[in-house]
Design a protein around this motif. Structure first.
Motif, short mmCIF file in Angstrom:
data_model
loop_
_atom_site.label_atom_id
_atom_site.label_comp_id
_atom_site.label_asym_id
_atom_site.label_seq_id
_atom_site.Cartn_x
_atom_site.Cartn_y
_atom_site.Cartn_z
N TYR A 1 0.52 5.23 -1.85
CA TYR A 1 0.62 6.54 -1.20
C TYR A 1 1.76 7.36 -1.79
N GLU B 1 -9.26 1.68 1.78
CA GLU B 1 -8.35 2.69 2.33
C GLU B 1 -7.66 3.47 1.22
N LYS C 1 0.83 -1.21 0.00
CA LYS C 1 0.00 0.00 0.00
C LYS C 1 0.86 1.26 0.00
N GLY D 1 -10.74 -4.01 3.07
CA GLY D 1 -10.46 -2.79 3.81
C GLY D 1 -9.25 -2.05 3.26
N ASP D 2 -8.23 -2.80 2.83
CA ASP D 2 -7.05 -2.17 2.22
C ASP D 2 -7.43 -1.44 0.94
N ASN E 1 -10.18 5.60 -0.81
CA ASN E 1 -10.65 6.79 -0.09
C ASN E 1 -9.53 7.81 0.14
N ASN E 2 -8.33 7.33 0.42
CA ASN E 2 -7.24 8.24 0.79
C ASN E 2 -6.38 8.69 -0.39
#
Length: 343
Positions: free
Chosen positions: A94, A121, A90, A117-118, A124-125
């Motif tokens: 980022y 994440e 992940k 969930g990953d 969304n981010n």
């Protein structure tokens, strides 16, 4: 760029694709990433490499064909790789911070051990996911719709508001397909498609030809599959020289899913592979070996541009007496489309 699930405004664009559903964009993404040759090649075809922020697996993105397009080139080493060996962390997402990820999130979950969930994440981010794993059919986890290459390409083109380039390239693809099929002889040779293990190869993964994206070119040229009707399982087995001799195909093609690991050039391939098979006591009497019809295949991660070259090559490999001309589609025309030249 922003996304929402509300009813699109007149200026917004809504694009839907399983398994991600619909995205509503008020403007095309400014930056993007993709994993490998299928979707990276779509971005190349749409002239979007200036917005490419990273490549998931550069090894699975072959760029050598672009050298045949006048004025078009791509150095994939200039882009960050998201993968770390067999991992897709992940943290890479980022670091790249792209507006959109042209990847199938279900594929990521089932290949790299991510959780839903990953995925949420990162969506969304950082930015949403948009993609469908269309390379091959048969994975148990892929229980949703597959798209053809050109169906998926149309959706990506719509996402980036570049449908005109999609339509122009689709016309080139249709013309190439129609030209080839109008000239196919009545007799169709049997072709054995393999993924070799080692150079020279010591064993092979047999590849049944189906209607997936990785086999697109063989369906265009309507070749017969030498594996059809055999007792060789479709997945998870290797075969040796004895199995090749028993199948005795008219043509052998060895392809790769790792473009940087295997020689794609025909001259080098013949030196290391065809010569070896001719010297081997088990394989030297195979029809394809005796007749010199053992060829280097392409990369099975193929997008719209790569597929044009590989369809052309497939026609020459399958029917060398019919397709003798140097090229079957106009490189200059394709280069103009990629560059955005409307002339």
């Amino acid at each position: 760029m922003s996304t929402s699930t509300s009813t699109p405004t007149p200026t917004a664009t809504e694009v839907c694709m399983e398994p991600v559903g619909c995205l509503t964009l008020d403007s095309p993404p400014e930056t993007w990433v993709a994993n490998a040759g299928i979707y990276c090649d779509m971005g190349m075809a749409l002239g979007l490499t200036d917005r490419l922020a990273g490549i998931g697996s550069p090894r699975r993105f072959y760029t050598g064909y672009y050298e045949q397009l006048p004025g078009i080139s791509l150095d994939k080493r200039a882009y960050p790789a998201l993968s770390r060996g067999t991992r897709l962390p992940k943290e890479s997402f980022y670091a790249v911070d792209a507006d959109i990820h042209i990847m199938d999130p279900v594929w990521i979950v089932n290949t790299f051990g991510w959780t839903e969930g990953d995925v949420a994440e990162i969506a969304n981010n950082v930015g949403p996911f948009f993609g469908n794993y269309i390379r091959e059919k048969g994975d148990a986890w892929h229980d949703y719709r597959y798209y053809t290459l050109w169906e998926a390409f149309e959706k990506v083109a719509t996402l980036f508001d570049r449908r005109e380039r999609y339509e122009r390239l689709n016309a080139v693809h249709r013309d190439l397909t129609e030209t080839i099929r109008s000239r196919l002889p009545d007799e169709r040779p049997e072709l054995l498609l393999l993924r070799p293990q080692g150079v020279p190869p010591q064993s092979f993964f047999p590849q049944y030809i189906d209607d997936s994206v990785s086999d697109l070119q063989w369906n265009v040229v309507e070749i017969r599959d030498a594996l059809a009707g055999s007792d060789i399982p479709k997945w998870g087995v290797r075969i040796g020289y004895e199995a090749l001799a028993e199948l005795d195909p008219d043509v052998i093609v060895m392809e790769t899913q790792f473009a940087d690991d295997f020689v794609l050039e025909e001259e080098s391939f013949r030196e290391y592979t065809l010569g070896f098979l001719r010297e081997n006591s088990v394989t030297r009497d195979i029809s394809a070996v005796e007749n010199g019809r053992v060829h280097a295949g392409g990369i099975n991660y193929q997008g719209p541009l790569i597929s044009l070259f590989q369809i052309e090559q497939a026609a020459k490999v399958a029917y060398p007496e019919e397709f003798t001309e140097e090229t079957l589609f106009d490189r200059q025309q394709v280069a103009r489309i990629v560059s955005g030249d409307r002339g």
